[in-house]
Design an enzyme around this catalytic site. Structure first.
Site, PDB file in Angstrom:
ATOM      1  N   TYR A  69       4.085  11.155 -61.106  1.00  0.00           N
ATOM      2  CA  TYR A  69       3.109  11.994 -61.652  1.00  0.00           C
ATOM      3  C   TYR A  69       2.036  12.177 -60.410  1.00  0.00           C
ATOM      4  O   TYR A  69       1.924  11.364 -59.528  1.00  0.00           O
ATOM      5  CB  TYR A  69       2.390  11.140 -62.902  1.00  0.00           C
ATOM      6  CG  TYR A  69       1.629   9.936 -62.467  1.00  0.00           C
ATOM      7  CD1 TYR A  69       0.313   9.912 -62.364  1.00  0.00           C
ATOM      8  CD2 TYR A  69       2.158   8.647 -62.255  1.00  0.00           C
ATOM      9  CE1 TYR A  69      -0.715   8.704 -61.974  1.00  0.00           C
ATOM     10  CE2 TYR A  69       1.279   7.605 -61.994  1.00  0.00           C
ATOM     11  CZ  TYR A  69       0.134   7.592 -61.735  1.00  0.00           C
ATOM     12  OH  TYR A  69      -0.826   6.543 -61.441  1.00  0.00           O
ATOM     13  N   CYS A  70       0.889  13.100 -60.821  1.00  0.00           N
ATOM     14  CA  CYS A  70      -0.136  13.070 -59.944  1.00  0.00           C
ATOM     15  C   CYS A  70      -1.416  13.458 -60.896  1.00  0.00           C
ATOM     16  O   CYS A  70      -1.415  12.842 -61.797  1.00  0.00           O
ATOM     17  CB  CYS A  70       0.023  14.449 -58.863  1.00  0.00           C
ATOM     18  SG  CYS A  70       0.488  16.014 -59.896  1.00  0.00           S
ATOM     19  N   ARG A  71      -2.374  14.466 -60.540  1.00  0.00           N
ATOM     20  CA  ARG A  71      -3.452  14.491 -61.394  1.00  0.00           C
ATOM     21  C   ARG A  71      -3.139  15.402 -62.776  1.00  0.00           C
ATOM     22  O   ARG A  71      -3.303  15.271 -63.649  1.00  0.00           O
ATOM     23  CB  ARG A  71      -4.724  15.196 -60.549  1.00  0.00           C
ATOM     24  CG  ARG A  71      -5.865  15.470 -61.241  1.00  0.00           C
ATOM     25  CD  ARG A  71      -7.061  16.107 -60.493  1.00  0.00           C
ATOM     26  NE  ARG A  71      -6.448  17.348 -60.052  1.00  0.00           N
ATOM     27  CZ  ARG A  71      -6.521  18.499 -60.751  1.00  0.00           C
ATOM     28  NH1 ARG A  71      -7.035  18.436 -61.950  1.00  0.00           N
ATOM     29  NH2 ARG A  71      -6.164  19.455 -59.896  1.00  0.00           N
TER      30      ARG A  71
END
Length: 110
Positions: A69-71
């Site tokens: 995941y990231c932003r």
């Protein structure tokens, strides 16, 4: 070449609720591909920091059940592509990243 790898890879997007359930079952290794300052401001509990700028798909090959995941999903998708290029066959991403996680009112730690 990459297309053949994508066909062989098992790629999955999961919702924050699906991730939460997998976390309760302790069946995932969460990988946050944002940068350290973003991670320090808040991350999903238990997530390991592996910034995309330093990302090594081969380093993660020994981890079972990785969820990236990231932003919002762009960097985690790039990391997933790197994993496919490295020959890893099971790739899972959190759809919408930590933004979707927070919108679902799920916990974040700093």
């Amino acid at each position: 070449m990459i297309i053949a790898n994508i066909i062989q890879a098992q790629y999955q997007l999961i919702t924050p609720q699906e991730l939460e359930q997998r976390m309760k079952n302790k069946s995932v290794v969460l990988i946050d591909v944002r940068e350290k300052d973003e991670y320090d401001q808040g991350h999903i509990p238990g997530a390991l920091l592996k910034p995309l700028s330093e990302f090594s798909a081969k380093e993660l090959a020994s981890y079972p059940n990785i969820v990236l995941y990231c932003r919002s999903g762009k960097r985690s998708h790039t990391a997933a592509e790197k994993m496919i290029e490295a020959g890893l066959t099971t790739i899972t991403e959190l759809k919408g990243g930590i933004s979707a996680w927070q919108e679902a009112h799920l916990p974040v730690v700093a």
